[in-house]
Each structure stands twice: as structure tokens, then as C-alpha cells.
Design a protein around this motif. Structure first.
Motif, PDB file in Angstrom:
ATOM      1  N   THR A   1      62.967  40.039  43.703  1.00 24.88           N
ATOM      2  CA  THR A   1      63.925  41.137  43.725  1.00 24.88           C
ATOM      3  C   THR A   1      64.954  40.907  42.634  1.00 24.88           C
ATOM      4  N   THR A   2      65.096  41.896  41.763  1.00 26.05           N
ATOM      5  CA  THR A   2      66.097  41.842  40.704  1.00 26.05           C
ATOM      6  C   THR A   2      67.294  42.674  41.118  1.00 26.05           C
ATOM      7  N   PHE A   3      68.468  42.048  41.075  1.00 28.56           N
ATOM      8  CA  PHE A   3      69.716  42.730  41.418  1.00 28.56           C
ATOM      9  C   PHE A   3      70.516  43.033  40.164  1.00 28.56           C
ATOM     10  N   ASP A   4      71.135  44.178  40.177  1.00 31.51           N
ATOM     11  CA  ASP A   4      72.058  44.635  39.150  1.00 31.51           C
ATOM     12  C   ASP A   4      73.455  44.391  39.716  1.00 31.51           C
ATOM     13  N   ILE A   5      74.132  43.376  39.193  1.00 24.75           N
ATOM     14  CA  ILE A   5      75.507  43.076  39.593  1.00 24.75           C
ATOM     15  C   ILE A   5      76.384  43.748  38.538  1.00 24.75           C
ATOM     16  N   ARG A   6      76.751  44.992  38.813  1.00 22.21           N
ATOM     17  CA  ARG A   6      77.451  45.813  37.827  1.00 22.21           C
ATOM     18  C   ARG A   6      78.951  45.601  37.972  1.00 22.21           C
ATOM     19  N   VAL A   7      79.540  44.928  37.000  1.00 24.63           N
ATOM     20  CA  VAL A   7      80.930  44.491  37.075  1.00 24.63           C
ATOM     21  C   VAL A   7      81.891  45.536  36.508  1.00 24.63           C
ATOM     22  N   THR A   8      81.499  46.213  35.438  1.00 25.82           N
ATOM     23  CA  THR A   8      82.345  47.258  34.867  1.00 25.82           C
ATOM     24  C   THR A   8      81.584  48.573  34.842  1.00 25.82           C
ATOM     25  N   ARG A   9      82.316  49.670  34.810  1.00 26.71           N
ATOM     26  CA  ARG A   9      81.690  50.989  34.800  1.00 26.71           C
ATOM     27  C   ARG A   9      81.182  51.302  33.396  1.00 26.71           C
ATOM     28  N   PRO A  10      79.877  51.484  33.256  1.00 26.66           N
ATOM     29  CA  PRO A  10      79.297  51.745  31.940  1.00 26.66           C
ATOM     30  C   PRO A  10      79.895  52.993  31.293  1.00 26.66           C
ATOM     31  N   ASN A  11      80.191  52.884  30.016  1.00 29.21           N
ATOM     32  CA  ASN A  11      80.660  53.987  29.185  1.00 29.21           C
ATOM     33  C   ASN A  11      82.044  54.527  29.557  1.00 29.21           C
TER      34      ASN A  11
ATOM     35  N   PRO B   1      86.051  49.119  29.331  1.00 27.05           N
ATOM     36  CA  PRO B   1      85.652  48.166  28.290  1.00 27.05           C
ATOM     37  C   PRO B   1      84.606  47.194  28.828  1.00 27.05           C
ATOM     38  N   VAL B   2      83.715  46.781  27.955  1.00 31.30           N
ATOM     39  CA  VAL B   2      82.715  45.788  28.333  1.00 31.30           C
ATOM     40  C   VAL B   2      83.357  44.409  28.332  1.00 31.30           C
ATOM     41  N   MET B   3      82.701  43.458  28.955  1.00 35.62           N
ATOM     42  CA  MET B   3      83.185  42.083  28.953  1.00 35.62           C
ATOM     43  C   MET B   3      82.878  41.435  27.606  1.00 35.62           C
ATOM     44  N   ASN B   4      83.742  40.533  27.198  1.00 38.63           N
ATOM     45  CA  ASN B   4      83.509  39.770  25.975  1.00 38.63           C
ATOM     46  C   ASN B   4      82.548  38.621  26.254  1.00 38.63           C
ATOM     47  N   THR B   5      81.924  38.123  25.206  1.00 45.38           N
ATOM     48  CA  THR B   5      80.906  37.091  25.399  1.00 45.38           C
ATOM     49  C   THR B   5      81.467  35.807  26.000  1.00 45.38           C
ATOM     50  N   ALA B   6      82.704  35.452  25.684  1.00 48.23           N
ATOM     51  CA  ALA B   6      83.260  34.190  26.196  1.00 48.23           C
ATOM     52  C   ALA B   6      83.367  34.198  27.711  1.00 48.23           C
ATOM     53  N   GLU B   7      83.857  35.290  28.290  1.00 50.88           N
ATOM     54  CA  GLU B   7      83.954  35.335  29.751  1.00 50.88           C
ATOM     55  C   GLU B   7      82.584  35.517  30.410  1.00 50.88           C
ATOM     56  N   ILE B   8      81.714  36.256  29.761  1.00 52.45           N
ATOM     57  CA  ILE B   8      80.347  36.377  30.283  1.00 52.45           C
ATOM     58  C   ILE B   8      79.686  34.999  30.328  1.00 52.45           C
TER      59      ILE B   8
ATOM     60  N   CYS C   1      74.190  44.926  27.610  1.00 50.43           N
ATOM     61  CA  CYS C   1      75.285  45.888  27.421  1.00 50.43           C
ATOM     62  C   CYS C   1      76.640  45.307  27.796  1.00 50.43           C
ATOM     63  N   ARG C   2      76.655  44.130  28.380  1.00 51.37           N
ATOM     64  CA  ARG C   2      77.868  43.400  28.749  1.00 51.37           C
ATOM     65  C   ARG C   2      78.688  44.092  29.844  1.00 51.37           C
ATOM     66  N   THR C   3      78.010  44.840  30.719  1.00 49.34           N
ATOM     67  CA  THR C   3      78.699  45.469  31.846  1.00 49.34           C
ATOM     68  C   THR C   3      78.382  44.785  33.170  1.00 49.34           C
ATOM     69  N   GLY C   4      77.550  43.763  33.149  1.00 53.76           N
ATOM     70  CA  GLY C   4      77.202  43.086  34.387  1.00 53.76           C
ATOM     71  C   GLY C   4      76.185  41.984  34.171  1.00 53.76           C
ATOM     72  N   PHE C   5      75.552  41.624  35.275  1.00 54.34           N
ATOM     73  CA  PHE C   5      74.617  40.497  35.301  1.00 54.34           C
ATOM     74  C   PHE C   5      73.378  40.878  36.108  1.00 54.34           C
ATOM     75  N   TYR C   6      72.282  40.187  35.825  1.00 52.71           N
ATOM     76  CA  TYR C   6      71.078  40.294  36.637  1.00 52.71           C
ATOM     77  C   TYR C   6      70.912  39.009  37.439  1.00 52.71           C
ATOM     78  N   LEU C   7      70.517  39.181  38.673  1.00 46.39           N
ATOM     79  CA  LEU C   7      70.162  38.061  39.544  1.00 46.39           C
ATOM     80  C   LEU C   7      68.763  38.343  40.055  1.00 46.39           C
ATOM     81  N   ILE C   8      67.860  37.395  39.859  1.00 43.95           N
ATOM     82  CA  ILE C   8      66.499  37.529  40.380  1.00 43.95           C
ATOM     83  C   ILE C   8      66.315  36.492  41.472  1.00 43.95           C
ATOM     84  N   LEU C   9      65.930  36.985  42.661  1.00 45.05           N
ATOM     85  CA  LEU C   9      65.673  36.119  43.814  1.00 45.05           C
ATOM     86  C   LEU C   9      64.205  36.193  44.203  1.00 45.05           C
ATOM     87  N   ALA C  10      63.647  35.069  44.587  1.00 46.83           N
ATOM     88  CA  ALA C  10      62.312  35.047  45.175  1.00 46.83           C
ATOM     89  C   ALA C  10      62.447  35.567  46.600  1.00 46.83           C
ATOM     90  N   GLY C  11      61.776  36.666  46.895  1.00 48.28           N
ATOM     91  CA  GLY C  11      61.838  37.268  48.219  1.00 48.28           C
ATOM     92  C   GLY C  11      62.099  38.762  48.124  1.00 48.28           C
TER      93      GLY C  11
END
Length: 159
Positions: free
Chosen positions: A32-42, A45-52, A81-91
Motif C-alpha cells: 500500500t502506497t500512501f500519499d502524505i500530503r503536507v502542503t496544498r498543491p498549487n 509554497p512547496v517545501m525546500n529540499t533541506a527540510e524535506i 513536487c515537494r508537497t509531501g511524501f510517499y510511504l509504502i507499507l507491506a500489507g
């Protein structure tokens, strides 16, 4: 070519949240792939690479050491796109199944003090690109405004 599923989600309607992005079967195992959407796309502002990068190091460390989910973690990493993260879980999971895990994760990041795990030149290919203070700020904002009292509208992709 066929459009991949994640590009069919209307990003103009997508709010920060915790969504099931997709489910795949590998052999007889569901991933299962999760979309952990931290900021609202478009809209935000997107997150900068250092904090990501900092969130990635802290989250990967926390998740892989988690007593219940540690052995089920396949991947945690940033979206291009720097608006979030993906988490993949087995299950085979739904978003509501991991709300507590993600709440704990973002509290861990928010409250983290000390050296970021894996942030030394021997351990990381870009160890200088870290920003713990901004990572903590983003984690706090996401927890307080999204995760703390998350509703169904932020657990299922918009139509």
C-alpha cells in the motif's frame, strides 16, 4: 501511454491529508502506497529540499524502528513536487489504519532535538542540506492543522 493514477487526481482540489495512493500486488503480497500530503498543491509554497531531506532522515529512522510497523516499512521518501511524501507499507491498509502511526511520526519530528540520524559525510551523500528547525516547523504545522483532528475529507482523495 496510459496516464498513471496519481496524475488523475485533481491537484486543484487536493488538500493536505493522508491518502491511499495505490495498492500493488507483488507475488502474493499487497503493498500500500500512501500519499502524505503536507502542503496544498498549487496553492501553498512547496517545501525546500533541506527540510524535506531532514524529515526523510528522521521519518525513515523512526518508522524502521517502530515496534508494530517497522518490519512493514518498504519505503519513505519525498514527492518530486515537494508537497509531501510517499510511504509504502507491506500489507493491505486504508488511511485510517495508519493515522496514529503518522501522528506519532510527526510529533517525533516536531519534538526532535539532537543530531539528525545519518547526517554525517560518511552516512549521507548530501549531509549539509539539512534544516532541522524548518523540518520541526513543518511537522508541527502538519500535525496541528491536518493530523490532530483529521476527518474523512483528508483521508480519501477528492472526486
Amino acid at each position: 501511454m496510459e496516464t498513471i493514477t496519481s496524475f488523475t487526481i485533481d491537484h486543484m482540489k487536493l488538500l493536505p491529508g493522508l491518502y491511499v495512493s495505490r495498492k500493488d500486488t507483488v507475488s502474493s503480497n499487497v503493498l500500500t502506497t500512501f500519499d502524505i500530503r503536507v502542503t496544498r498543491p498549487n496553492f501553498e509554497p512547496v517545501m525546500n529540499t533541506a527540510e524535506i531531506h531532514t524529515i526523510e532522515h528522521l521519518a525513515a529512522t523512526y518508522l524502521r524502528n517502530h515496534k508494530e510497523f517497522g518490519e512493514k516499512i518498504v519505503y519513505f521518501g519525498p514527492m518530486g513536487c515537494r508537497t509531501g511524501f510517499y510511504l509504502i507499507l507491506a500489507g493491505d491498509y486504508e488511511s485510517r489504519d495508519i493515522v496514529e502511526l503518522i501522528q506519532e511520526l510527526f510529533i517525533f519530528i516536531r519534538d526532535f532535538d539532537g543530531d539528525v540520524p545519518g547526517a554525517a559525510p560518511e552516512e549521507c551523500g548530501n549531509y549539509l542540506d539539512m534544516n532541522l528547525n524548518m523540518a520541526k516547523y513543518i511537522a508541527s504545522n502538519y500535525y496541528e492543522n491536518v493530523l490532530k483532528d483529521i476527518g474523512k475529507e483528508r483521508l480519501i482523495y477528492p472526486e
